[in-house]
Scaffold this active site. Structure first.
Site, mmCIF file in Angstrom:
data_model
loop_
_atom_site.group_PDB
_atom_site.id
_atom_site.type_symbol
_atom_site.label_atom_id
_atom_site.label_comp_id
_atom_site.label_asym_id
_atom_site.label_seq_id
_atom_site.Cartn_x
_atom_site.Cartn_y
_atom_site.Cartn_z
ATOM 1 N N LYS A 9 0.827 -1.207 0.000
ATOM 2 C CA LYS A 9 0.000 0.000 0.000
ATOM 3 C C LYS A 9 0.874 1.274 0.000
ATOM 4 O O LYS A 9 2.084 1.213 0.291
ATOM 5 C CB LYS A 9 -0.918 -0.025 1.222
ATOM 6 N N PHE A 57 -15.380 3.772 6.755
ATOM 7 C CA PHE A 57 -13.986 4.067 6.411
ATOM 8 C C PHE A 57 -13.710 4.090 4.908
ATOM 9 O O PHE A 57 -12.589 4.365 4.485
ATOM 10 C CB PHE A 57 -13.041 3.066 7.098
ATOM 11 N N ARG A 85 -2.502 -14.321 5.018
ATOM 12 C CA ARG A 85 -3.260 -13.588 6.046
ATOM 13 C C ARG A 85 -2.558 -13.719 7.406
ATOM 14 O O ARG A 85 -2.469 -12.751 8.162
ATOM 15 C CB ARG A 85 -4.697 -14.121 6.147
ATOM 16 N N THR A 91 -5.794 -6.509 10.876
ATOM 17 C CA THR A 91 -5.989 -5.226 10.184
ATOM 18 C C THR A 91 -5.390 -4.068 10.988
ATOM 19 O O THR A 91 -4.729 -3.186 10.437
ATOM 20 C CB THR A 91 -7.506 -4.968 10.003
ATOM 21 N N ARG A 102 2.368 -6.535 9.627
ATOM 22 C CA ARG A 102 1.695 -5.317 10.104
ATOM 23 C C ARG A 102 2.173 -4.914 11.502
ATOM 24 O O ARG A 102 2.309 -3.721 11.791
ATOM 25 C CB ARG A 102 0.179 -5.496 10.062
ATOM 26 N N HIS A 115 -2.131 -5.325 1.699
ATOM 27 C CA HIS A 115 -3.442 -5.952 1.537
ATOM 28 C C HIS A 115 -3.205 -7.411 1.182
ATOM 29 O O HIS A 115 -2.252 -7.722 0.463
ATOM 30 C CB HIS A 115 -4.211 -5.289 0.383
#
Ligand code: ATP
Ligand code: MG
Length: 133
Positions: A9, A57, A85, A91, A102, A115
């Site tokens: 991203k 969002f 994942r 998230t 993350r 993503h």
């Protein structure tokens, strides 16, 4: 072997973390089948995130995803969707497990660096959104 789609991203491309992320993916035995670098426009981002229509969002997410270059890539591995994942983590980086991508690099729940497709069916759709496959 199965396939999934990862996107680096804009928060991560801005911080020059593409190579870092690729190294993490390869260390976890993902094969990069194809990748490209591009910038989405507003309508493309809305189309990609159509499943989130109506969520609070969405407008901010679309703006963020158009704010810089992104790097979508097709990844291949056994159990690719679930393993990716697990590797990227929750998230919200504040809730992501230690050792996930993350946890290590995401800025916040929106600017969360990567993503990953959430099912085999969505992986197929998302791969064909970016690639002729
Ligand atoms: P992704 O689809 O990017 O892999 P995800 O499946 O973990 O992430 P989704 O619920 O599909 O999360 O949300 C898509 C994206 O929208 C998130 O990655 C994040 O960038 C943004 N997002 C999700 N929830 C929120 C929220 N509560 N506030 C701000 N942004 C959010
Ligand atoms: Mg998702």
């Amino acid at each position: 072997m199965s396939r999934t789609l990862l996107i680096v991203k804009p928060d991560a491309t801005k911080r020059k973390l593409i190579e870092y992320i690729i190294n993490r993916l390869q260390a976890a035995r993902f094969k990069i089948v194809e990748k490209k670098e591009l910038q989405l426009n507003n309508s493309q981002a809305r189309q990609f995130y159509a499943v989130h229509e109506g969520k609070h969002f969405l407008d901010s997410l679309v703006k963020f995803m158009c704010s810089g270059t992104i790097v979508p890539m097709i990844l291949e591995k056994n159990n690719a969707v679930n393993d990716l994942r697990a590797l990227i983590g929750a998230t919200d980086p504040a809730k992501a497990e230690r050792g996930t991508i993350r946890f290590d690099i995401a800025e916040d729940i929106e600017k969360n660096s990567v993503h990953a497709s959430d099912s085999n069916a969505n992986a197929k759709k998302e791969i064909s959104f970016f690639f002729n496959k």
